[in-house]
Write an enzyme that holds these catalytic residues in place. Structure first.
Site, PDB file in Angstrom:
ATOM      1  N   GLY A  40       9.964 -32.884   0.057  1.00 22.80           N
ATOM      2  CA  GLY A  40       9.260 -32.307   1.196  1.00 22.80           C
ATOM      3  C   GLY A  40       7.791 -32.128   0.850  1.00 22.80           C
ATOM      4  O   GLY A  40       7.241 -32.852   0.010  1.00 22.80           O
TER       5      GLY A  40
ATOM      6  N   ILE B 259       6.133 -29.820  -0.850  1.00 26.77           N
ATOM      7  CA  ILE B 259       5.845 -29.491  -2.248  1.00 26.77           C
ATOM      8  C   ILE B 259       6.223 -30.650  -3.159  1.00 26.77           C
ATOM      9  O   ILE B 259       5.463 -31.029  -4.057  1.00 26.77           O
ATOM     10  CB  ILE B 259       6.575 -28.200  -2.669  1.00 26.77           C
ATOM     11  CG1 ILE B 259       6.090 -27.011  -1.826  1.00 26.77           C
ATOM     12  CG2 ILE B 259       6.342 -27.918  -4.153  1.00 26.77           C
ATOM     13  CD1 ILE B 259       6.869 -25.727  -2.060  1.00 26.77           C
TER      14      ILE B 259
ATOM     15  N   ARG C  21      18.170 -36.074   1.161  1.00 26.67           N
ATOM     16  CA  ARG C  21      19.100 -36.601   2.156  1.00 26.67           C
ATOM     17  C   ARG C  21      18.568 -37.835   2.872  1.00 26.67           C
ATOM     18  O   ARG C  21      19.309 -38.774   3.151  1.00 26.67           O
ATOM     19  CB  ARG C  21      19.427 -35.518   3.188  1.00 26.67           C
ATOM     20  CG  ARG C  21      20.456 -34.516   2.707  1.00 26.67           C
ATOM     21  CD  ARG C  21      20.897 -33.619   3.822  1.00 26.67           C
ATOM     22  NE  ARG C  21      19.811 -32.802   4.341  1.00 26.67           N
ATOM     23  CZ  ARG C  21      19.911 -31.980   5.379  1.00 26.67           C
ATOM     24  NH1 ARG C  21      21.044 -31.890   6.035  1.00 26.67           N
ATOM     25  NH2 ARG C  21      18.891 -31.240   5.764  1.00 26.67           N
TER      26      ARG C  21
ATOM     27  N   ALA D  78      11.732 -24.000  -6.983  1.00 29.42           N
ATOM     28  CA  ALA D  78      12.334 -24.006  -5.643  1.00 29.42           C
ATOM     29  C   ALA D  78      12.963 -22.648  -5.354  1.00 29.42           C
ATOM     30  O   ALA D  78      12.280 -21.702  -4.957  1.00 29.42           O
ATOM     31  CB  ALA D  78      13.357 -25.135  -5.540  1.00 29.42           C
ATOM     32  N   ARG D  79      14.266 -22.535  -5.560  1.00 31.95           N
ATOM     33  CA  ARG D  79      14.994 -21.281  -5.382  1.00 31.95           C
ATOM     34  C   ARG D  79      15.951 -21.114  -6.561  1.00 31.95           C
ATOM     35  O   ARG D  79      16.542 -22.086  -7.044  1.00 31.95           O
ATOM     36  CB  ARG D  79      15.776 -21.286  -4.059  1.00 31.95           C
ATOM     37  CG  ARG D  79      14.896 -21.208  -2.828  1.00 31.95           C
ATOM     38  CD  ARG D  79      14.277 -19.827  -2.657  1.00 31.95           C
ATOM     39  NE  ARG D  79      13.298 -19.785  -1.581  1.00 31.95           N
ATOM     40  CZ  ARG D  79      11.980 -19.849  -1.760  1.00 31.95           C
ATOM     41  NH1 ARG D  79      11.488 -19.979  -2.986  1.00 31.95           N
ATOM     42  NH2 ARG D  79      11.158 -19.782  -0.734  1.00 31.95           N
TER      43      ARG D  79
ATOM     44  N   GLU E  52      17.252 -13.198  -9.386  1.00 33.23           N
ATOM     45  CA  GLU E  52      15.911 -12.613  -9.402  1.00 33.23           C
ATOM     46  C   GLU E  52      15.901 -11.203  -8.787  1.00 33.23           C
ATOM     47  O   GLU E  52      16.505 -10.995  -7.736  1.00 33.23           O
ATOM     48  CB  GLU E  52      14.995 -13.550  -8.608  1.00 33.23           C
ATOM     49  CG  GLU E  52      13.521 -13.278  -8.743  1.00 33.23           C
ATOM     50  CD  GLU E  52      12.685 -14.385  -8.096  1.00 33.23           C
ATOM     51  OE1 GLU E  52      11.724 -14.037  -7.412  1.00 33.23           O
ATOM     52  OE2 GLU E  52      13.025 -15.579  -8.259  1.00 33.23           O
TER      53      GLU E  52
ATOM     54  N   HIS F  72       7.746 -15.781 -10.683  1.00 34.84           N
ATOM     55  CA  HIS F  72       7.690 -16.254  -9.294  1.00 34.84           C
ATOM     56  C   HIS F  72       6.257 -16.233  -8.760  1.00 34.84           C
ATOM     57  O   HIS F  72       5.934 -15.533  -7.792  1.00 34.84           O
ATOM     58  CB  HIS F  72       8.610 -15.419  -8.399  1.00 34.84           C
ATOM     59  CG  HIS F  72       9.016 -16.135  -7.140  1.00 34.84           C
ATOM     60  ND1 HIS F  72      10.179 -15.862  -6.471  1.00 34.84           N
ATOM     61  CD2 HIS F  72       8.400 -17.124  -6.419  1.00 34.84           C
ATOM     62  CE1 HIS F  72      10.269 -16.623  -5.395  1.00 34.84           C
ATOM     63  NE2 HIS F  72       9.198 -17.408  -5.355  1.00 34.84           N
ATOM     64  N   ILE F  73       5.397 -17.053  -9.357  1.00 36.81           N
ATOM     65  CA  ILE F  73       3.980 -17.065  -8.994  1.00 36.81           C
ATOM     66  C   ILE F  73       3.544 -18.410  -8.411  1.00 36.81           C
ATOM     67  O   ILE F  73       2.357 -18.751  -8.430  1.00 36.81           O
ATOM     68  CB  ILE F  73       3.105 -16.713 -10.208  1.00 36.81           C
ATOM     69  CG1 ILE F  73       3.356 -17.680 -11.380  1.00 36.81           C
ATOM     70  CG2 ILE F  73       3.335 -15.269 -10.638  1.00 36.81           C
ATOM     71  CD1 ILE F  73       2.375 -17.519 -12.536  1.00 36.81           C
ATOM     72  N   GLY F  74       4.500 -19.160  -7.851  1.00 38.72           N
ATOM     73  CA  GLY F  74       4.186 -20.501  -7.359  1.00 38.72           C
ATOM     74  C   GLY F  74       3.018 -20.560  -6.401  1.00 38.72           C
ATOM     75  O   GLY F  74       2.174 -21.452  -6.478  1.00 38.72           O
TER      76      GLY F  74
END
Length: 323
Positions: free
Chosen positions: A155, A157, A177, A237-238, A267, A285-287
């Protein structure tokens, strides 16, 4: 009376001041997350809520809402919100897409380079006063230039990460996909492959998928075992797209060379054993954490609040919530 806007956590001043000009703002600036009960109370008193990804906006919280028109997540993710329940209650849900992908891609590359070249342990070694001169085998890492980058999820990112690989003369493999248009593949020097092939052939594997039932724990021990022993795994991502326990064990055993995680399975809790490893980077988590990007995100959140409370459809409704 002014409409009430509740902000559940720390929020940038420029957007905060915009909101205060128009609304009664209930602002949690304590630095601590609100409890489930407190979130319910905020939902009951508010016309709009500005939330973090760490705030669980479930059916019970939404059920407490009386006049709530909008839940505006301060972030690109929104898996913390029961969107279906919000839609039932005619509560709009928004996020901040399209404004943080370049900054997150920068951070992904910082992690990729940092883990490949052992930057953090090398820095710590120097700070501890242990460096006493150049040595041939001191902190040997792996090259990035000319290697193969595997991008899982191409996507905004993922594509931004792949674009940066062109400057490193990397071969890019990607899986998702749906295949990208041929012109985009050519621009990124990217080849569409199945996940298994990507894992087996990549020197660096970077995760950029949303958290869905399809992607939840898509990377487990079985998938990690497919990777090269010299390969690195990066997750911006997650957290729950990967089994962190399996990763820790793989890093202990040398199944892969290293990993870099900006997000974690549970997290903010870290998986046991993670902090004892030198072959992992674990920033908090500083993306999207650049001054400019966080302000842009906050102003987009504020724009969505203005839209909703002025009777307009918010500009960045999440997928699954159609006007």
């Amino acid at each position: 009376m002014k409409p009430v806007v509740s902000i559940t956590h720390i929020f940038p001043d420029p957007a905060l001041n915009r909101l205060r000009e128009r609304f009664e703002v209930h602002y949690n600036d304590s630095g601590q997350s609100l409890s489930a009960g407190e979130l319910q109370n905020r939902a009951a008193e508010s016309d709009a809520m500005i939330t973090y990804l760490s705030d669980r906006i479930d059916s019970e919280v939404l059920g407490a809402a009386k006049n709530l028109k909008l839940v505006a997540n301060y972030g690109a993710g929104f898996n913390n919100i029961d969107v279906a329940r919000a839609r039932e209650k005619k509560i709009w849900v928004t996020n901040t897409p399209g404004v943080l992908h370049e900054t997150t891609a920068d951070l992904t590359w910082a992690l990729l380079l940092g883990i490949a070249r052992a930057i953090v342990p090398a820095d710590r070694y120097t700070r501890e006063g242990r460096f006493d001169g150049w040595q041939a085998k001191l902190f040997l890492g792996h090259d990035v230039y000319g290697k193969t980058l595997g991008v899982i999820g191409c996507g905004e990112i993922g594509r931004a990460v792949a674009r940066r690989a062109v400057g490193f003369n990397m071969n890019v493999l990607y899986c998702q996909r749906h295949r990208l248009p041929e012109a985009e593949e050519h621009r990124l020097n990217a080849t569409y492959v199945p996940l298994e092939q990507l894992l087996k052939e990549s020197d660096f594997v970077s995760l950029h998928v949303p958290l869905t039932e399809e992607t939840r724990y898509m990377i487990r021990a079985e998938q990690i075992a497919m990777m090269k022993p010299t390969a690195y795994l990066i997750n911006t991502a997650r957290g729950k797209v990967m089994d962190d326990r399996a990763l820790v064990e793989a890093l202990r055993q040398g199944t892969i060379a290293g990993a870099a995680l900006d997000v974690f399975e549970n997290e903010p809790e870290l998986t046991e054993g993670m902090t004892a490893l030198d072959n992992i980077l674990i920033p908090p988590h500083i993306g999207s954490a650049s001054h400019a990007t966080r302000d842009i995100m906050a102003n987009l959140v504020a724009d969505n609040v203005f839209d909703a409370l002025d009777g307009r459809t918010p500009r960045t409704l999440v997928p699954g919530w159609q006007a």
